[in-house]
Scaffold this motif. Structure first.
Motif, PDB file in Angstrom:
ATOM      1  N   GLU A 227       0.831  -1.194   0.000  1.00 25.01           N
ATOM      2  CA  GLU A 227       0.000   0.000   0.000  1.00 25.01           C
ATOM      3  C   GLU A 227       0.873   1.254   0.000  1.00 25.01           C
ATOM      4  OE1 GLU A 227      -2.552  -0.471   3.359  1.00 25.01           O
ATOM      5  OE2 GLU A 227      -3.522  -2.276   2.554  1.00 25.01           O
ATOM      6  N   ALA A 228       1.999   1.200   0.693  1.00 26.65           N
ATOM      7  CA  ALA A 228       2.925   2.333   0.701  1.00 26.65           C
ATOM      8  C   ALA A 228       3.492   2.578  -0.690  1.00 26.65           C
ATOM      9  CB  ALA A 228       4.054   2.082   1.693  1.00 26.65           C
ATOM     10  N   ARG A 229       3.823   1.494  -1.412  1.00 26.73           N
ATOM     11  CA  ARG A 229       4.345   1.666  -2.782  1.00 26.73           C
ATOM     12  C   ARG A 229       3.279   2.295  -3.676  1.00 26.73           C
ATOM     13  NH1 ARG A 229       8.603   2.912  -2.031  1.00 26.73           N
ATOM     14  NH2 ARG A 229       8.014   2.805   0.150  1.00 26.73           N
ATOM     15  N   ALA A 230       2.019   1.901  -3.485  1.00 25.78           N
ATOM     16  CA  ALA A 230       0.937   2.488  -4.276  1.00 25.78           C
ATOM     17  C   ALA A 230       0.793   3.974  -3.961  1.00 25.78           C
ATOM     18  CB  ALA A 230      -0.371   1.749  -4.009  1.00 25.78           C
ATOM     19  N   ALA A 231       0.955   4.336  -2.681  1.00 22.21           N
ATOM     20  CA  ALA A 231       0.862   5.742  -2.295  1.00 22.21           C
ATOM     21  C   ALA A 231       2.018   6.544  -2.888  1.00 22.21           C
ATOM     22  CB  ALA A 231       0.849   5.868  -0.777  1.00 22.21           C
ATOM     23  N   VAL A 232       3.217   5.993  -2.887  1.00 23.85           N
ATOM     24  CA  VAL A 232       4.375   6.659  -3.490  1.00 23.85           C
ATOM     25  C   VAL A 232       4.114   6.914  -4.968  1.00 23.85           C
ATOM     26  CG1 VAL A 232       6.787   6.330  -4.183  1.00 23.85           C
ATOM     27  CG2 VAL A 232       6.076   5.822  -1.839  1.00 23.85           C
ATOM     28  N   ALA A 233       3.447   5.979  -5.624  1.00 20.50           N
ATOM     29  CA  ALA A 233       3.149   6.109  -7.051  1.00 20.50           C
ATOM     30  C   ALA A 233       1.992   7.063  -7.324  1.00 20.50           C
ATOM     31  CB  ALA A 233       2.829   4.744  -7.644  1.00 20.50           C
TER      32      ALA A 233
END
Length: 304
Positions: A227-233
């Motif tokens: 979920e953090a990677r999705a937020a970074v993107a």
């Protein structure tokens, strides 16, 4: 010799394997014995105890009440014997198998385990990840890092990290709505996993009584780190544990728009069987990780 007559250790070992595996056949495979030999040893210990230890049904066995009371004590006794032999050999030159939650493994352990291996090059670390509680009687793990209340029967536990959560998103995404100035502004954006129970807790604490999260997609990415990677993107706002993402914050890929953090009481703990508490490799890892994470701060926060 008198003790060996009173306590048939071979039969006890067979009983422990059958109780743990729930099968005469599987116990025989583990111990390199025929099913007939396993049955004989179980009968021997039952005669010694004077009570049946298993209920035998077609294609199924289960422990009797006596067997259920006896099994965990026998398992612990054999673990203590193994520990005594390992200590006598000074046996720390072996693999240490750690079971961890995926997020803790990727966001903290993978970043810091190098210092442990530099300090103890004779201990080979093997890491597995799972969100399920580790069953030490059936899984080969030496110790586990788990999220929860820290009270699990038969296990020694140590607090590692207080888990707090808060919304985080990319500055670029916030700019698309002119910035995030109040908690309700977050609802103008896509919420990553609106079904996460952390979201209603945080919005309630922030004074947003009707966030209407039920009408949003409840997508699950499987782990907080994804979920953090999705937020970074820039794909939405994620509710995360800020301590895990200092690099993303420092590089401007994520930011925490509000100081408010919440906790659901499920923190990170180190856990291992009580009977193995003095195993050298477990003791060495325990001392290292407790020193790295400074648990006194955790305890102070928990008592506040």
């Amino acid at each position: 010799m008198k003790m060996s007559k009173q306590f048939p250790l071979n039969a006890l070992r067979v009983f422990e394997a059958v109780a743990r595996l729930g099968s005469f056949t599987k116990a025989g495979e583990e111990l390199g014995m025929t099913q007939t030999a396993v049955s004989y040893q179980v009968k021997l210990i039952e005669e010694n105890v004077g009570e049946p230890l298993f209920l035998r049904r077609p294609r199924q066995i289960s422990l009797t009440d006596v067997g259920q009371r006896m099994a965990p004590r026998v398992t612990e006794a054999f673990e203590m014997l193994q520990e005594a032999v390992s200590n006598a050999r000074g046996d720390i030159d072996s693999a240490l198998l750690i079971s961890s939650t995926p997020t803790f493994a990727s966001q903290w352990l993978a970043r810091n385990i190098g210092s442990f291996q530099l300090a103890h090059p004779n201990i080979a670390v093997r890491l597995t990840t799972s969100d399920s509680l580790t069953d030490f009687s059936r899984e080969p793990a030496d110790l586990a890092i788990r999220s929860g209340g820290g009270v699990w029967p038969g296990l020694d536990t140590h607090p590692l990290m207080r888990v707090e959560f808060s919304p985080m998103l990319s500055p670029a995404l916030a700019a698309t709505i002119g910035g995030v100035h109040e908690p309700r502004d977050l609802l103008k954006l896509r919420i990553i996993d609106a079904g996460d129970p952390w979201w209603p807790m945080w919005f309630k604490a922030a004074g947003v009584a009707d966030p209407d999260l039920e009408g949003r997609p409840h997508s699950r990415l499987g782990a907080q780190t994804f979920e953090a990677r999705a937020a970074v993107a820039g794909q939405g706002v994620a509710i995360l544990t800020p301590e895990f993402y200092p690099d993303d914050v420092a590089l401007g890929r994520l930011y925490q728009p509000f100081d408010l953090r919440c906790s659901d009481g499920c923190d990170y703990w180190l856990a291992y069987p009580h009977a193995r508490r003095n195993t050298p490799k477990i003791r060495i890892f325990r001392d290292w990780i407790l020193g790295e994470l400074c648990p006194p701060q955790f305890l102070q926060a928990n008592s506040a």
